[in-house]
Design a protein around this motif. Structure first.
Motif, PDB file in Angstrom:
ATOM      1  N   LYS A 137      36.860  40.486  41.321  1.00 16.21           N
ATOM      2  CA  LYS A 137      37.365  39.883  42.487  1.00 16.21           C
ATOM      3  C   LYS A 137      36.521  40.086  43.753  1.00 16.21           C
ATOM      4  N   SER A 138      36.079  41.348  43.837  1.00 16.65           N
ATOM      5  CA  SER A 138      34.961  41.681  44.793  1.00 16.65           C
ATOM      6  C   SER A 138      33.621  41.173  44.680  1.00 16.65           C
ATOM      7  N   THR A 139      33.272  40.998  43.348  1.00 15.43           N
ATOM      8  CA  THR A 139      32.139  40.211  42.943  1.00 15.43           C
ATOM      9  C   THR A 139      32.245  38.799  43.500  1.00 15.43           C
ATOM     10  N   PHE A 142      35.446  44.280  54.107  1.00 16.69           N
ATOM     11  CA  PHE A 142      35.213  44.856  52.763  1.00 16.69           C
ATOM     12  C   PHE A 142      36.350  45.393  52.328  1.00 16.69           C
ATOM     13  N   GLN A 143      36.301  45.749  50.883  1.00 14.62           N
ATOM     14  CA  GLN A 143      37.358  46.733  50.399  1.00 14.62           C
ATOM     15  C   GLN A 143      37.503  47.890  51.126  1.00 14.62           C
ATOM     16  N   GLU A 144      36.250  48.615  51.371  1.00 13.40           N
ATOM     17  CA  GLU A 144      36.288  50.030  52.006  1.00 13.40           C
ATOM     18  C   GLU A 144      36.102  49.552  53.468  1.00 13.40           C
ATOM     19  N   LEU A 179      38.532  38.337  52.708  1.00 12.12           N
ATOM     20  CA  LEU A 179      38.989  39.631  52.984  1.00 12.12           C
ATOM     21  C   LEU A 179      39.249  40.156  51.711  1.00 12.12           C
ATOM     22  N   ASP A 180      38.845  41.512  51.501  1.00 17.21           N
ATOM     23  CA  ASP A 180      39.093  41.959  50.217  1.00 17.21           C
ATOM     24  C   ASP A 180      40.101  43.065  50.256  1.00 17.21           C
ATOM     25  N   GLU A 181      41.248  42.836  49.674  1.00 13.80           N
ATOM     26  CA  GLU A 181      42.426  43.814  49.900  1.00 13.80           C
ATOM     27  C   GLU A 181      42.600  44.542  51.368  1.00 13.80           C
ATOM     28  N   SER A 201      34.076  49.288  40.520  1.00 15.95           N
ATOM     29  CA  SER A 201      34.941  48.553  41.344  1.00 15.95           C
ATOM     30  C   SER A 201      35.813  49.505  42.362  1.00 15.95           C
ATOM     31  N   GLY A 202      36.342  49.118  43.139  1.00 21.09           N
ATOM     32  CA  GLY A 202      37.146  49.974  44.176  1.00 21.09           C
ATOM     33  C   GLY A 202      38.484  50.661  43.307  1.00 21.09           C
ATOM     34  N   GLY A 203      38.772  49.755  42.412  1.00 20.84           N
ATOM     35  CA  GLY A 203      40.161  50.721  41.712  1.00 20.84           C
ATOM     36  C   GLY A 203      39.495  51.501  40.731  1.00 20.84           C
TER      37      GLY A 203
HETATM   38 MG   LIG Z   1      37.455  45.174  44.362  1.00 16.73          MG
END
Ligand SMILES: [Mg+2]
Ligand SMILES: Nc1ncnc2c1ncn2[C@@H]1O[C@H](COP(=O)(O)OP(=O)(O)OP(=O)(O)O)[C@@H](O)[C@H]1O
Ligand SMILES: Nc1ncnc2c1ncn2[C@@H]1O[C@H](COP(=O)(O)OP(=O)(O)OP(=O)(O)O)[C@@H](O)[C@H]1O
Ligand SMILES: [Mg+2]
Lengths: 305, 267, 320, 305, 267
Positions: free
Chosen positions: B61-63, B97-99, B172-174, E150-152
C-alpha cells in the motif's frame, strides 16, 4: 521518529549544554530529575554529575594542575637540566619578561588575528565545497580525489608554493591558515551529508523543498553536530598551520616565537609558546562551544541525525 | 462545524490519478532476483474523489502511494496525474507519510510551515498554520519539539503539514493509526471538512475498514495469494451513500462484513 | 627503520652518538668511509650517526642528549651555550665561507650601501643573519636601515628569484646553486663567517673522554685525507647534499678544511662581534650570559692532543 | 523510524558504494532505476551519474590532469624560473633518478611504515578516549579541557619535547605521527557519540544492554560515518605530522626528502616529495574507503544516525 | 494453535505492578513552570494479568508505561514491581515501544535477537528467534533491514523483540496499531497464546476498545477534564469472560459502548 526520544537518553546537561551519554546507564536519566522534588534515597548516587558552571570549570582544571605538578617535580629533581626542561616558574618568568617589554601582546594579538581570519575563510570555504561534494555525485566524482590528495600536503610544503604565488605578508599567512582550516570542515561535512536520515530528506523533498532551501532547512541542521566537530578540528588545525605560516617572512606571532626559541635554545620561551598556543587553542575552542550551545538552544537538543 | 480554512492563493483544482498496469518489485536481499510486490494495478481516481486503499500488512500500500508521489519509480506500467506520467517527485501531490517524519529540531509550528506551498505570503501562511494546528488540536503544543509530544500528536502534526500544502492530490498513509477512538473520529471529520472546503483528490491508506467506509467514495482492496506473491486490486467498492454517514448504518455494516471477509477475517 | 634511538638525556662510557651534516664535509667523509667505527672499536666503543639538518637541529639534539657530538656554526654554539646548554667546543671542522649577500643578475644593487631602504631575506639567528648585521655595521648602517624579512634559507632564495626581496643573505649549498643559476654574490667576507665548531656535551666529556678523543683523532685523519683527495671529497659532498658536482665544487672551495683545528682566540674574536647582536635581538637574555659563555666554551685539550696517526693505525691497520 | 527510509534518498550508489545525495533532487532516486527495465525517455537525463568503476576513476583524473597542464604552462612560459617552478618533466626526472638509485623505495617505504603504525596506534587510542569522553560525563568534565588544549599544540612544537622524552629513532617518530592521528578521531567520535539517536539507545538499554555491549551494538555502529570521517582526517593528519616527525634526527623518508630538498634548494625533489605525499595520502585514504564500503556492506546502507 | 515456544531457561515468574499515587509533569517549553501530565494514578496489576490502558491521545499512556519500565522517573508517587520501587531501567520488564525503534543497520533477525535475555545459550536463542519470527509472520523477511520492510512488519519485529525477552512484566505500547484487521487478529491471538504458554504480567496501551475488551482481564481508562489538565484513572473495567472471547459477544458490545462513551464517543 517522534515521541519522548531525547528525553530518554540524550538529555541536555543543564550546565554544559551537552547531552549526557549512557555512562550512568542504570540510573534514571539526569534531566528527568530536574523538577522532581525529593527522590527516594536510592536514586541519589555518589557519582552523580556536578552541575554548576563553576564546579565544572574547576574540575576541568584538575588535570592541568596535576600535569603542572609533574612538570615541576621533573624539572627540579635533577633528572632534566634547565635547558632541557625549565621549571614552570622559569617559563612564567619568560612570560613576564615578554609581557613587560610588550612583545607578548604583539605575538598573541597577531597570531590570534591570523588564526581567526584564516579560520573564518577556510571553514566557510570548507562548508561550501563540503556541501557541494557531499550532495552532488558529480562534484564528488570530479573533485573528490583531488581534494583528498591535497589534504595530505603538509603545511611546510605549502610554504614555498605560497611564497611563489602570494609572496610574503599577511595574505600568504592567512591563506596558509585557511588551507589548514579548510580540510577538516570539508571532510566532516561532505561525509556527514551523505548520511543524513533519508526519511526526513525525502519528506522535505516531497514538500517541494530543494536545492539551497533543502540544504539550509534539513541537511545543514541535521549535520550540525558533524559541522561543529569539523569546526573544532579546523580551528585546531588552523593553530597548527599558524606555525608554518609564520615561517613566511614573519617576525612576530606565537609560531615565530616557537621556531625562533627552538632555534635559539630558549627552552623557557619555547615552552611558553607551547603553553600559550594550547591555552589560546582551548579558549578559541570554547567560543565554538558557545556557538554549539547557541545552536542547541536554537534547534533544541541537538538533532539526532 | 468550525470556520472555513484560509485558502492559499496558489490552490489549484483537483487532479485525476490513474494507475496503468502498475508493477513494482524490489531486488531481493542478496540482489540475485527481483521480488515482485505489486503487479498489474489499474484503476482511476477521479478529480475530487476520496479513495481509500485496504490490504494486508506488507502488501504494498505504501509502495503504491509512493509511486503516485513520485518517490519511487514503478518497475512496469505507470501512474498518471491528469495526463502526465509521474516521474520524479510530483509538485501536485502532498504526502502524509506512515511515520510522522518531523524534523526533530523544529517546533511543531515550524514543521507544519514546511508544508506550505512555495511563495505563500508569510501572513497567510502563519494564519493557515495556526488554523490547522487548531483543527488538529495541537495549539497548546505548537511550541514543542517532536521529541516532546506523544505519538498521536506527532501524527496529527504530520497530517497538518500535508494539509497545509493544499495539493491537487493528497496522499495519506494511515493518517489516523495512532489515535484514540474519539480523536480519530474528530480527525476524520476534519478531513471531510477540509475536503468540502477545497475538494481535492484524496488517496488514503487505512487499516480500519469502518473508517474506509465512512470516509471514501470508493474503497480499493489489494490482496495477494500468498504472503510472498505480489498484490493486485481484488475489488473496488463504492459505498454510494451521502455524507456525513452514520457509523451504524446497516448498509455499511453489510459492506464491512464483505470487506473483512475479502481481507480474510471471518466473523 | 632507524632503530629505537636513544631517549631521555642518555650518555654512557662506551657509546658515541654523533651527527653528520652537509655543512660539515668531514663528517660525511668519515661516515661514508666507516672510519670512526674502526677507531672506536679499538676502545670497545659503539658509534651511532644522527643527521643534522642545520646548526639549530644539532643544538637541539645536543640539548636533548640524543647526540654527544654535534657540528654547528660558531655563532650557533655561542648562542646555545649562552642560553644554558652545557656544551664545549673541542675542535674546529672548517673555516667556511658559507654566507654572503646575494642579488639577482638584473638587480641594480652593487654594494651593501645600496641596500638602504631595501628588503633582505635572511633566517634569523643563523650565520647569514650575523653576516648581514656585520656587513651593515661595516657600511655604517644597522638592521633598522633595511627591511629584514625572516625566511628559511631555501625560501629566501625563492623570494629573491621571484622579486619579493631585493637581496638575500644566503647560505651554502643553496647559495652555490643559485650562483650556478646566475645570481651574484655581491658582498663576500670570509672573516664574517663564524667557524665550524665541533661541540660535545659536558656530560660526555666526563663519561667518555676516550670517545671524545677518538672523534677528534678521526677528524684529524679525515682532514689530511681530504687535502689529498679533493675530487673524491667533492663527490661525497655532492652525493650527501643531493647537489650536482659543479655546485659541490663551489661549496668545497669555499669550505676551508685545512685549518688549525684547535679552537681559540681567533674564533672567540669573531664571536665577540656576534655576542652583542644576540643580546640586542633578545635571543640571549644578557651580555653577562654571552661573556660567561665565551669564557667557558672552549676546551682545547682534545684538539691539542689530536693524534691522526693513532686513527690511521686503527683505520689502515684493519684495512684489507 | 522504519519503512522505506533509505531507499528513498540515501541510496547506495552501486559503483562508489557511497549513498547519493539530494543533488539530483527532482529525479527518481538512482538506485530505484536498477532493475527497472526500459524507462520512459524523460527519466534518462543528460546529467545522470556515471556508474562503472573505471569511468569514475577516470573522471577523478580530469582535475589532476588539468592541474598538471596549468603547471606545465606556468613552468614553460618563462614566468617562473626552473628553480622556482621546475617543469613536471623535471620532477619526473628527479623521481626516475631516485628510483634508479633505489632511494625512492626506501623513502616511500619507511614513511608509509611510520604513518601506518602511528595511525593505527593513534586512531585506536583516539577511539578509546573519544568513546570514554563521549559517553561519560565525568571523563568529559575532567579530561575534556586538557585534551582540547593539547589538540592545538602544533606538530613542530612536539618535536623538541619528544626529542627530550623519547629521543630520536623510530619510537619518537611513530609517537608523533600517532599524536597527529589521535585528535581527529577523538574529536569526531566524542562529539558524534553525544548525538546518537536517543530513541534507539533507550530501546537497547531497556533490553538490558549496557556498557561495552551497548557501545559495540548500538553506539559504535550509529557513529560509524563519523568514525570514518574521523579516520580520514586522522590519516591525513598522520601524513602532515610525518614531516615534523622526520625532523627528528631522520635521514630517510618523504618528510626528510621534503625538508632536505628544501634546505639544499632542490625544488624538483621538493615538488616530487609533495606529489608523492599527496598521492600516498590519497592511496591510503582509498583504503579507508574500502573499509567504509565494507562496513556499509556489513551494516547495510550506512546508519542514518 | 501453533507449537509452544522454546522457553528460555532464565524465564521467571510473573510480577505484580502497583501504581501508588503516581504523578508526572514535564517542564514547559520555556522551563518556567511544570506542566502536569498524570496525577494521582493508583491501581494494581496482579501477576499474570493482562491489563490494557485506554485514553485520549496525548493523555500520558506512554508516560505511564515508561514509568513502569524505569525509563522516566515519576514526579510524585511511585511504581512498584512486586515490592521494589522502580528506579532506573528495570530488568524485569520488556518494552514494546510505540515506534518500532529497530536498529537500522541490523537485519530483522539480528534486531529480534537483541531482545533475548542475557546469557541465553546461542542455540536456544536462535531457535526462539526463529519461532518468534514465524509467529509474527516475518520468516520471509528475516534477512531484511528495517528500511526494507513495511510499517506493519517493523511493528511486528518490535513485538517479537519484546516477546523474545520473556520478561516478568511485558509492557506494550500500541503493538498492533499499524496492522490490518486480519493480521491484527492473528497477532492478538499470538499474544494470548504466548501468554498461555508463559503467563507473564502484561500492561498494554491500545486505542482499539474492542481489542482491549477481547484481550484483557481489566481495562484501565485514563481521562482528563481539558486537553491541558492532567489525566488520571477514570474507571477500571473487568470484562469477566472466559477466553477466547468472541468479538460479537453481546456483553462485550455493551461494555464497548460504555467505554466509548467514557472516552467521549457518542453513537
Ligand atoms: Mg505501509
Ligand atoms: N520529554 C517531554 N517533554 C515535555 N513534554 C513531554 C515529554 N514527553 C511527553 N510529554 C508530554 O506528555 C504528554 C503525554 O505524552 P504521552 O506520550 O504519554 O501520551 P500518550 O497518551 O502516549 O499519547 P498517544 O496516544 O498520542 O501516544 C503529552 O502532552 C506530551 O506533550
Ligand atoms: N527498499 C525496499 N527494499 C526491499 N524491499 C522493500 C523496500 N521497500 C518496501 N519493500 C517491500 O515491499 C513490500 C511492501 O511494502 P509496503 O511498505 O508498501 O507495505 P504496506 O502495504 O504499506 O504495509 P504496512 O501496512 O505494513 O505499512 C514489503 O514486503 C517490503 O518488504
Ligand atoms: Mg503514546
Amino acid at each position: 521518529m517522534s515521541t519522548h526520544s531525547t528525553s530518554g537518553n540524550t538529555t541536555l546537561d543543564e550546565v554544559t549544554g551537552e547531552p549526557l551519554g549512557g555512562a550512568n546507564a542504570s540510573t534514571v536519566p539526569a534531566a528527568e530529575h530536574k523538577g522532581s522534588g525529593p527522590l527516594p534515597p536510592r536514586r541519589r548516587r555518589a557519582g552523580s554529575v556536578p552541575r554548576t558552571r563553576l564546579t565544572v570549570a574547576l574540575l576541568g582544571l584538575v588535570l592541568p594542575v596535576l600535569l603542572l605538578l609533574v612538570w615541576h617535580l621533573l624539572s627540579t629533581n635533577g633528572f632534566y637540566s634547565p635547558v632541557q626542561l625549565p621549571q614552570p616558574s622559569a617559563v612564567l618568568g619568560a612570560g613576564w619578561e615578554l609581557l613587560r617589554s610588550g612583545d607578548l601582546w604583539v605575538h598573541v594579538g597577531i597570531s590570534t588575528q591570523r588564526v581567526v581570519v584564516g579560520f573564518m575563510l577556510g571553514s566557510a570555504l570548507g562548508l561550501a565545497v563540503g556541501a557541494l561534494v557531499g550532495l552532488s555525485p558529480w562534484a564528488r566524482i570530479l573533485a573528490g580525489p583531488t581534494v583528498g590528495a591535497l589534504r595530505a600536503v603538509p603545511s611546510l610544503a605549502w610554504v614555498p608554493l605560497l611564497l611563489l604565488w602570494i609572496g610574503i605578508g599577511e595574505n600568504s599567512k592567512v591563506t596558509l591558515v585557511a588551507i589548514g582550516a579548510f580540510f577538516p570542515v570539508y571532510t566532516t561535512v561532505s561525509a556527514a551529508l551523505q548520511h543524513v536520515d533519508g526519511q526526513i530528506v525525502e519528506a522535505a523533498r516531497s514538500f517541494g523543498i530543494r536545492g539551497v532551501r533543502l540544504f539550509t532547512t534539513v541537511q545543514l541542521p541535521a549535520v550540525l553536530p558533524a559541522v561543529i566537530s569539523g569546526l573544532r578540528l579546523a580551528l585546531a588545525q588552523a593553530w597548527l598551520f599558524l606555525v608554518a605560516a609564520e615561517l613566511l617572512g614573519s617576525s612576530m606571532g606565537l609560531g615565530f616565537l616557537l621556531t625562533d626559541s627552538q632555534n635559539n635554545g630558549r627552552t623557557d620561551r619555547l615552552l611558553l609558546a607551547i603553553v600559550l598556543l594550547a591555552v589560546l587553542g582551548k579558549l578559541t575552542d570554547a567560543l565554538i562551544g558557545v556557538f554549539e550551545r547557541w545552536t542547541q538552544h536554537r534547534w533544541g537538543s541537538a538533532p539526532a541525525t | 462545524m468550525r470556520h472555513v480554512l484560509t485558502r492559499p492563493d496558489t490552490a489549484l483544482d483537483a487532479a485525476a490519478v490513474s494507475f496503468e498496469n502498475l508493477g513494482k518489485s524490489f531486488p531481493s536481499r542478496d540482489g540475485r532476483y527481483e521480488q515482485p510486490v505489486l503487479t498489474d494495478v489499474s484503476f482511476r481516481v477521479e478529480p475530487g474523489e476520496i479513495v481509500t486503499v485496504l490490504g494486508p500488512s506488507g502488501c504494498g500500500k505504501s509502495t503504491l502511494l509512493r509511486a503516485v508521489g513520485g518517490l519511487s519509480a514503478p518497475t512496469s506500467g505507470a501512474v498518471r496525474i491528469d495526463d502526465d506520467v509521474v516521474s520524479g517527485i510530483d509538485p501536485r501531490c502532498a504526502v502524509g507519510f506512515q511515520e510522522p517524519r518531523l524534523l526533530p529540531w523544529r517546533t511543531i509550528t515550524k514543521n507544519v510551515e514546511l508544508g506550505l506551498p512555495a511563495r505563500t505570503p508569510s501572513g497567510t501562511g502563519r494564519r493557515r498554520v495556526a488554523e490547522l494546528l487548531d483543527l488538529v488540536e495541537l495549539t497548546h503544543h505548537a511550541g514543542h519539539r517532536p521529541g516532546e509530544v506523544s505519538g498521536g500528536m506527532a501524527q496529527r502534526a504530520s497530517l497538518a503539514r500535508a494539509l497545509a500544502r493544499n495539493p491537487r492530490v493528497l496522499l495519506l498513509d494511515e493518517p489516523f493509526g495512532a489515535l484514540d477512538a474519539l480523536t480519530r473520529i474528530r480527525m476524520q471529520d476534519l478531513l471531510l471538512q477540509v475536503h468540502r472546503a477545497d475538494p481535492t483528490t484524496v488517496l488514503m491508506v487505512t487499516h480500519d475498514v469502518e473508517e474506509a467506509l465512512v470516509l471514501s467514495d470508493r474503497v480499493v482492496v489489494l490482496t495477494r495469494e500468498t504472503p510472498t506473491s505480489p498484490a493486485t486490486v481484488a475489488e473496488v467498492l463504492a459505498p454510494d451513500l451521502a455524507r456525513p454517514r452514520s457509523r451504524d448504518d446497516t448498509r455499511l455494516t453489510a459492506m464491512r462484513t464483505h470487506l473483512l471477509r475479502l481481507l480474510g477475517v471471518e466473523r | 627503520g632507524e632503530g629505537p634511538g636513544r631517549g631521555v638525556a642518555g650518555g654512557s662510557a662506551d657509546e658515541i652518538y654523533l651527527d653528520y651534516a652537509t655543512y660539515n664535509p668531514l663528517s660525511l667523509i668519515i661516515k661514508s668511509k666507516g672510519w670512526l667505527e674502526k677507531v672506536a672499536a679499538e676502545h670497545g666503543q659503539s658509534v651511532t650517526w644522527v643527521y643534522s639538518a642545520g646548526s639549530n637541529k644539532a643544538n637541539e639534539s645536543l640539548r636533548a642528549g640524543v647526540v654527544d657530538v654535534g657540528s654547528t656554526a660558531g655563532s650557533a654554539a655561542l648562542l646555545a651555550r649562552a642560553n644554558g646548554s652545557p656544551i664545549k667546543t673541542i675542535s674546529l671542522f672548517s673555516q667556511p665561507e658559507w654566507s654572503a649577500l646575494v642579488r639577482t643578475a638584473a638587480s641594480p644593487v652593487r654594494a651593501v650601501a645600496d641596500l638602504a631602504g631595501k628588503s633582505v631575506a635572511v633566517t634569523k639567528g643563523t650565520d647569514p643573519y650575523f653576516f648581514l648585521l656585520q656587513s651593515l655595521k661595516a657600511a655604517g648602517m644597522s638592521a633598522e636601515d633595511v627591511t629584514v624579512t625572516n625566511l628559511q634559507h631555501a625560501d629566501g632564495r625563492t623570494a629573491l628569484d621571484s622579486g619579493r626581496v631585493d637581496a638575500w643573505s644566503g647560505l651554502d649549498p643553496i647559495m652555490a646553486a643559485s650562483e650556478q643559476n646566475g645570481d651574484v654574490l655581491f658582498h663576500r667576507k670570509l672573516e664574517y663567517n663564524t667557524y665550524g665548531f665541533l661541540n660535545v656535551r659536558e656530560v660526555f666529556l666526563r663519561l667518555n673522554p676516550t670517545g671524545a678523543q677518538d672523534v677528534v683523532n678521526t677528524y684529524a685523519y679525515a682532514r689530511s685525507w681530504a687535502a689529498r683527495h679533493r675530487d673524491e671529497g667533492i663527490e661525497v659532498l655532492a652525493e650527501a647534499a643531493k647537489i650536482d658536482l659543479d655546485t659541490a665544487t663551489r661549496v668545497w672551495h669555499r669550505t676551508h678544511l685545512d685549518i688549525d683545528p684547535v679552537p681559540g682566540e681567533k674564533q672567540l674574536a669573531v664571536l665577540r662581534e656576534v655576542g652583542p647582536i644576540l643580546v640586542d635581538s633578545g635571543d640571549v637574555p644578557s651580555q653577562q650570559d654571552v661573556d660567561d659563555a665565551l669564557a667557558g666554551i672552549v676546551e682545547q685539550h682534545y684538539a691539542q692532543s689530536a693524534d691522526a696517526d693513532a686513527a690511521a693505525r686503527a683505520i689502515e691497520g684493519n684495512a684489507p
